[in-house]
Design a protein around this motif. Sequence first.
Motif, PDB file in Angstrom:
ATOM      1  N   ASP A 133      42.463  40.926  48.326  1.00 30.95           N
ATOM      2  CA  ASP A 133      43.199  40.003  49.210  1.00 30.95           C
ATOM      3  C   ASP A 133      42.466  39.761  50.530  1.00 30.95           C
ATOM      4  O   ASP A 133      42.552  38.679  51.098  1.00 30.95           O
ATOM      5  CB  ASP A 133      44.641  40.502  49.451  1.00 30.95           C
ATOM      6  N   VAL A 134      41.739  40.773  51.015  1.00 30.13           N
ATOM      7  CA  VAL A 134      40.861  40.577  52.173  1.00 30.13           C
ATOM      8  C   VAL A 134      39.500  41.165  51.807  1.00 30.13           C
ATOM      9  O   VAL A 134      39.338  41.710  50.714  1.00 30.13           O
ATOM     10  CB  VAL A 134      41.412  41.273  53.447  1.00 30.13           C
ATOM     11  N   ASP A 135      38.528  41.051  52.696  1.00 30.57           N
ATOM     12  CA  ASP A 135      37.198  41.585  52.408  1.00 30.57           C
ATOM     13  C   ASP A 135      37.305  43.029  51.906  1.00 30.57           C
ATOM     14  O   ASP A 135      37.916  43.878  52.554  1.00 30.57           O
ATOM     15  CB  ASP A 135      36.350  41.532  53.696  1.00 30.57           C
ATOM     16  N   PRO A 136      36.731  43.303  50.734  1.00 27.81           N
ATOM     17  CA  PRO A 136      36.896  44.641  50.148  1.00 27.81           C
ATOM     18  C   PRO A 136      36.301  45.781  50.995  1.00 27.81           C
ATOM     19  O   PRO A 136      36.603  46.948  50.732  1.00 27.81           O
ATOM     20  CB  PRO A 136      36.197  44.535  48.790  1.00 27.81           C
ATOM     21  N   LYS A 137      35.503  45.417  51.975  1.00 28.21           N
ATOM     22  CA  LYS A 137      34.994  46.476  52.874  1.00 28.21           C
ATOM     23  C   LYS A 137      36.114  47.018  53.753  1.00 28.21           C
ATOM     24  O   LYS A 137      36.045  48.126  54.260  1.00 28.21           O
ATOM     25  CB  LYS A 137      33.883  45.927  53.765  1.00 28.21           C
ATOM     26  N   ASP A 138      37.142  46.196  53.936  1.00 28.63           N
ATOM     27  CA  ASP A 138      38.306  46.582  54.741  1.00 28.63           C
ATOM     28  C   ASP A 138      39.125  47.619  53.969  1.00 28.63           C
ATOM     29  O   ASP A 138      39.435  47.433  52.789  1.00 28.63           O
ATOM     30  CB  ASP A 138      39.141  45.306  54.977  1.00 28.63           C
ATOM     31  N   LYS A 139      39.470  48.705  54.640  1.00 30.30           N
ATOM     32  CA  LYS A 139      40.197  49.796  53.975  1.00 30.30           C
ATOM     33  C   LYS A 139      41.544  49.343  53.429  1.00 30.30           C
ATOM     34  O   LYS A 139      42.064  49.903  52.469  1.00 30.30           O
ATOM     35  CB  LYS A 139      40.407  50.963  54.951  1.00 30.30           C
ATOM     36  N   LYS A 140      42.134  48.341  54.080  1.00 31.35           N
ATOM     37  CA  LYS A 140      43.456  47.878  53.653  1.00 31.35           C
ATOM     38  C   LYS A 140      43.384  46.893  52.481  1.00 31.35           C
ATOM     39  O   LYS A 140      44.417  46.462  51.980  1.00 31.35           O
ATOM     40  CB  LYS A 140      44.181  47.217  54.836  1.00 31.35           C
ATOM     41  N   ALA A 141      42.160  46.549  52.068  1.00 25.54           N
ATOM     42  CA  ALA A 141      42.025  45.543  51.006  1.00 25.54           C
ATOM     43  C   ALA A 141      42.684  46.023  49.716  1.00 25.54           C
ATOM     44  O   ALA A 141      42.559  47.194  49.340  1.00 25.54           O
ATOM     45  CB  ALA A 141      40.541  45.269  50.763  1.00 25.54           C
ATOM     46  N   ARG A 142      43.407  45.107  49.091  1.00 28.91           N
ATOM     47  CA  ARG A 142      44.029  45.463  47.809  1.00 28.91           C
ATOM     48  C   ARG A 142      43.561  44.520  46.723  1.00 28.91           C
ATOM     49  O   ARG A 142      43.433  43.309  46.932  1.00 28.91           O
ATOM     50  CB  ARG A 142      45.557  45.379  47.943  1.00 28.91           C
ATOM     51  N   LEU A 155      41.755  33.057  49.152  1.00 24.02           N
ATOM     52  CA  LEU A 155      40.339  33.384  49.330  1.00 24.02           C
ATOM     53  C   LEU A 155      39.640  32.452  50.326  1.00 24.02           C
ATOM     54  O   LEU A 155      38.468  32.656  50.636  1.00 24.02           O
ATOM     55  CB  LEU A 155      39.614  33.335  47.988  1.00 24.02           C
ATOM     56  N   SER A 156      40.371  31.457  50.851  1.00 27.22           N
ATOM     57  CA  SER A 156      39.742  30.513  51.770  1.00 27.22           C
ATOM     58  C   SER A 156      39.110  31.253  52.935  1.00 27.22           C
ATOM     59  O   SER A 156      39.727  32.136  53.525  1.00 27.22           O
ATOM     60  CB  SER A 156      40.778  29.540  52.324  1.00 27.22           C
ATOM     61  N   GLY A 157      37.883  30.883  53.236  1.00 23.69           N
ATOM     62  CA  GLY A 157      37.222  31.485  54.396  1.00 23.69           C
ATOM     63  C   GLY A 157      36.629  32.858  54.149  1.00 23.69           C
ATOM     64  O   GLY A 157      35.979  33.412  55.019  1.00 23.69           O
ATOM     65  N   ARG A 158      36.838  33.421  52.969  1.00 25.21           N
ATOM     66  CA  ARG A 158      36.239  34.740  52.680  1.00 25.21           C
ATOM     67  C   ARG A 158      34.734  34.606  52.551  1.00 25.21           C
ATOM     68  O   ARG A 158      34.236  33.726  51.864  1.00 25.21           O
ATOM     69  CB  ARG A 158      36.798  35.318  51.378  1.00 25.21           C
ATOM     70  N   THR A 205      25.298  29.725  47.524  1.00 21.36           N
ATOM     71  CA  THR A 205      26.086  29.041  46.502  1.00 21.36           C
ATOM     72  C   THR A 205      27.590  29.252  46.659  1.00 21.36           C
ATOM     73  O   THR A 205      28.357  29.055  45.722  1.00 21.36           O
ATOM     74  CB  THR A 205      25.641  29.458  45.080  1.00 21.36           C
ATOM     75  N   GLY A 206      28.003  29.649  47.839  1.00 17.90           N
ATOM     76  CA  GLY A 206      29.444  29.606  48.115  1.00 17.90           C
ATOM     77  C   GLY A 206      30.189  30.920  48.044  1.00 17.90           C
ATOM     78  O   GLY A 206      31.372  30.972  48.336  1.00 17.90           O
ATOM     79  N   GLY A 207      29.508  32.000  47.644  1.00 20.96           N
ATOM     80  CA  GLY A 207      30.164  33.310  47.670  1.00 20.96           C
ATOM     81  C   GLY A 207      31.382  33.404  46.772  1.00 20.96           C
ATOM     82  O   GLY A 207      31.476  32.751  45.733  1.00 20.96           O
ATOM     83  N   ILE A 208      32.325  34.189  47.230  1.00 21.53           N
ATOM     84  CA  ILE A 208      33.398  34.623  46.345  1.00 21.53           C
ATOM     85  C   ILE A 208      34.400  33.511  45.976  1.00 21.53           C
ATOM     86  O   ILE A 208      34.862  33.426  44.848  1.00 21.53           O
ATOM     87  CB  ILE A 208      34.116  35.859  46.970  1.00 21.53           C
TER      88      ILE A 208
END
Length: 263
Positions: free
Chosen positions: A184-193, A206-209, A217-220
């Motif tokens: 849901d947020v950058d997986p480096k973030d501890k709170k990411a699920r 995922l907008s802006g991730r 080529t646009g990432g995730i």
Amino acid sequence: MKELYIVKLGGSLITRKDADEALVNDGNLKKVSGEIAQALAKKKFNLIIVHGAGAFGHVPAKKYKLTSGFKGKEQSKGIALTHASMERLNSRVVESLMKAGVNAMAFQPSAAGLLEDGRLVYFNLDAIEEMLRMGVVPVGYGDVLVDLDKGCGILSGDQLVPYLAKELDASRVIIATDYNGIFDVDPKDKKARKIDVITRKNVGILSGRKTSGTDVTGGIKRKVEEILELAERGIPTEIISGRKKDFLKRTLLGEKGLGTIVE
Ligand SMILES: Nc1ncnc2c1ncn2[C@@H]1O[C@H](COP(=O)(O)OP(=O)(O)OP(=O)(O)O)[C@@H](O)[C@H]1O
Ligand SMILES: [Mg+2]
């Protein structure tokens, strides 16, 4: 013909993409090569492998602005360099797979395909189909292609995979990256699920991730959008971690839900 699976080995998995270095992550590459070999030994299926670029492709492609099209001769060198760099990575991937016991064989997307305004509009599949019949595992990659509108462009592995899946009627697509699916947020973030299932309805989160390292080529987000269309045609895709022990092997052998399912 046997069922066809398509596996993408992400640049984030097989290279040091987070450090923006054109170095192979030998440990990860050896691990996934072994798991692919074990799955092929256990179950009969046809397989195509496509790998990403990491800094091998994204860094020179950015330097020479290859996604903006061909503007002048100074880019000719960039086209040659970017392709050569991807060929080096490709030969390492093929070598690793062969060492593990996979009958892997390189195929060169820039010799088989054409883009039109950044989209793949033609790809000669005749040889690949025959290779599959002979039990060979074709190994393609993201590459610099001729673009009929813009002169040159980048074909990402994430665009090539759905194209091949559609044209060759794959029954399953597996994308292996450094994180176990989409978060849901950058997986480096501890709170990411982890998001268990992504559909057209929730893809907006995922907008802006961004991605780790350079990605032309646009990432995730672009990655997920490329495969949503496939899901809509009934070809299931799963994004899993190639680092977690046996996740790739188990997914190849039929297990579902270890990572993120796109449907
Ligand atoms: N919400 C998210 N969920 C999962 N990964 C994310 C997310 N946001 C950013 N990322 C990053 O996206 C990366 C995966 O996409 P990326 O395009 O960089 O990898 P890749 O496709 O494996 O590499 P390449 O394009 O070189 O093949 C992960 O390494 C992760 O750091
Ligand atoms: Mg990418």
